[in-house]
Design a protein around this motif. Sequence first.
Motif, PDB file in Angstrom:
ATOM      1  N   ARG A   1       0.960  -1.183  -0.002  1.00  0.00           N
ATOM      2  CA  ARG A   1       0.241   0.130  -0.101  1.00  0.00           C
ATOM      3  C   ARG A   1       0.890   1.257  -0.091  1.00  0.00           C
ATOM      4  NH1 ARG A   1      -4.364  -0.435   4.511  1.00  0.00           N
ATOM      5  NH2 ARG A   1      -5.184   1.520   3.382  1.00  0.00           N
ATOM      6  N   ILE A   2       1.995   1.060   0.775  1.00  0.00           N
ATOM      7  CA  ILE A   2       2.833   2.425   0.854  1.00  0.00           C
ATOM      8  C   ILE A   2       3.453   2.542  -0.708  1.00  0.00           C
ATOM      9  CG2 ILE A   2       5.210   3.286   1.511  1.00  0.00           C
ATOM     10  CD1 ILE A   2       4.092   2.127   4.239  1.00  0.00           C
ATOM     11  N   ILE A   3       3.889   1.398  -1.440  1.00  0.00           N
ATOM     12  CA  ILE A   3       4.494   1.396  -2.657  1.00  0.00           C
ATOM     13  C   ILE A   3       3.391   2.091  -3.577  1.00  0.00           C
ATOM     14  CG2 ILE A   3       5.258   0.207  -4.581  1.00  0.00           C
ATOM     15  CD1 ILE A   3       6.695  -1.788  -2.348  1.00  0.00           C
ATOM     16  N   GLY A   4       2.145   1.545  -3.398  1.00  0.00           N
ATOM     17  CA  GLY A   4       1.087   2.069  -4.278  1.00  0.00           C
ATOM     18  C   GLY A   4       1.113   1.403  -5.769  1.00  0.00           C
ATOM     19  N   ARG A   5       0.065   1.639  -6.346  1.00  0.00           N
ATOM     20  CA  ARG A   5      -0.052   1.516  -8.012  1.00  0.00           C
ATOM     21  C   ARG A   5       1.061   1.948  -8.712  1.00  0.00           C
ATOM     22  NH1 ARG A   5      -5.784   2.316 -10.579  1.00  0.00           N
ATOM     23  NH2 ARG A   5      -6.285   1.103  -9.031  1.00  0.00           N
ATOM     24  N   GLU A   6       1.924   1.261  -9.099  1.00  0.00           N
ATOM     25  CA  GLU A   6       3.025   1.493 -10.237  1.00  0.00           C
ATOM     26  C   GLU A   6       4.082   2.550  -9.326  1.00  0.00           C
ATOM     27  OE1 GLU A   6       1.419   3.236 -13.649  1.00  0.00           O
ATOM     28  OE2 GLU A   6       0.625   1.493 -14.493  1.00  0.00           O
ATOM     29  N   GLY A   7       4.035   2.455  -7.854  1.00  0.00           N
ATOM     30  CA  GLY A   7       5.090   3.101  -7.223  1.00  0.00           C
ATOM     31  C   GLY A   7       4.525   4.547  -6.934  1.00  0.00           C
ATOM     32  N   ARG A   8       3.435   4.917  -7.417  1.00  0.00           N
ATOM     33  CA  ARG A   8       3.037   6.276  -7.226  1.00  0.00           C
ATOM     34  C   ARG A   8       3.069   6.752  -5.854  1.00  0.00           C
ATOM     35  NH1 ARG A   8      -3.528   6.974  -8.185  1.00  0.00           N
ATOM     36  NH2 ARG A   8      -4.008   5.688  -6.632  1.00  0.00           N
ATOM     37  N   ASN A   9       2.584   5.991  -4.730  1.00  0.00           N
ATOM     38  CA  ASN A   9       2.713   6.395  -3.552  1.00  0.00           C
ATOM     39  C   ASN A   9       4.087   6.722  -2.825  1.00  0.00           C
ATOM     40  OD1 ASN A   9      -0.172   6.282  -3.152  1.00  0.00           O
ATOM     41  ND2 ASN A   9      -0.388   4.389  -2.266  1.00  0.00           N
TER      42      ASN A   9
END
Length: 515
Positions: A219-227
């Motif tokens: 969840r911290i990384i997010g979709r495609e690393g956006r977060n």
Amino acid sequence: MGTEIIFCVIGVVVGLAIGAFIGNLYRKKVGEAKIGSAEEEAKRIVENGEKTAENLKKEALIEAKEKIIKDRNEAEKEIKERRNEVTRLERRAVQREEALEKKIESYERKEETLTRKIKEQEELIATTEAVRLQQLEKLETIAGLSREDAKEELVRLIEDDAKHEAAMKIIEIESQLKDDADRKAREIISLAIQRCASDHVSEATVSVVALPSDDMKGRIIGREGRNIRTIETMTGVDLIIDDTPEAITVSCFDPVRREIARLALEKLISDGRIHPTRIEETVEKAKREVESIIKQAGERATLETGVHGLNTELVKLLGRLRYRTSYGQNVLDHSIEVAHIAGIIADELGIDATLAKRAGLLHDIGKAMTQDVEGSHVQIGIDIARKYKENRDVIHAIEAHHNDVEPQTIVAMIIQAADAISAARPGARREDLENYLKRLQRLEEIANSFPGVEKSFAIQAGREIRVMVKPEEVNDDQMILTAREIVKKIESSLEYPGQIKIHLIRESRAIDYAK
């Protein structure tokens, strides 16, 4: 009847005329009698006056004669006394003259004797000089040295003796002063350390954020690393997400940015809503919270040290030091500790403790801006202190606490000592291996650069250096001077916590072979 009246009138007139005539005669006789009596009285008075005047004259003559006789007797007595005094003075003058004549005769005799002795001494000196020259010639012949060579040899011997005596005197004075200074310094420093016992401080350049589960990493990384990109862009840190279970590592050289990122991550994890918009809001909230923490930390430092009247911006800069470390030591805690130690030392020495605390608290203020402004923390600290119109003694203490300039005040020297005590205590700082090895290598290079040094060894983690000297080039007296020169060069060339012991060793060996 008329005739009778006429006769009566005529009778009365005649009677009156006769009465007047008789009265006049009587009065005349009475007047003459009074005149005669007055003349006799006047004559008697004149005679009495003449007798009185004669008596007074005789008395005056007698008194005058008596006074003249008295004055003449007194004058004769005074003249006699003066004549006696003159006679006595003449006699004393004659005696002094006789004494002076005797002294003059004595001096003349002594002068003659002295002249004779001087002449004898001159003759004796001339004879002695001749004998001395003969002896010198014999000595030169026996010793095979000329007079100039002998002088040179004598000068060399005197120089050696003087050097030896100077070295021994230096040892004696240094020993005495060192004993006294060490004893007093140990008392003051031990008192300061006892009264200011701080915890060991060791900080790293990374922070670890605990996760409730490993699913949170995704969840911290997010979709495609956006977060994670948003977090790294907003905070300027690196998030290291590896196989470490239930943990994320926050890495950044700037401790303030690292703290903002850590707080933001904890809030995001606690809230559970993690997306770019929420991340931006949380990071801004974390920034404000860190700013508040910084301000509170600065105010706490001023209250804890009793330093008041600081500019508000200086207080904020002090608070920034809460997130600044030096060799792993928290700079704000270090500054507070230096302020306390400096105040204690100043009290013991009878110096203004308030000024010493102020200088101790602000001595590393430049480290709050070293990542934003070019230059050393010392120069940055000087500029900041001048900008906010700090005391000249405080500015000088900041300038001199790393010997960038020679300390000119007692307060500056106290700050140097307090800074060294805080930095050198066990566990206060840690040093990376590379810098440690460079310092040891530099120590040996400095020692080896002096003439007569054979080799040197840095031991005791750089707290001591043992220097082996060549016995044929360096004698015992020169060892003291060489040790002092090595100390001076180390002090001027290196920065190090605590002190370094310089140990010179001179070994003489005698080798022979039995055949």
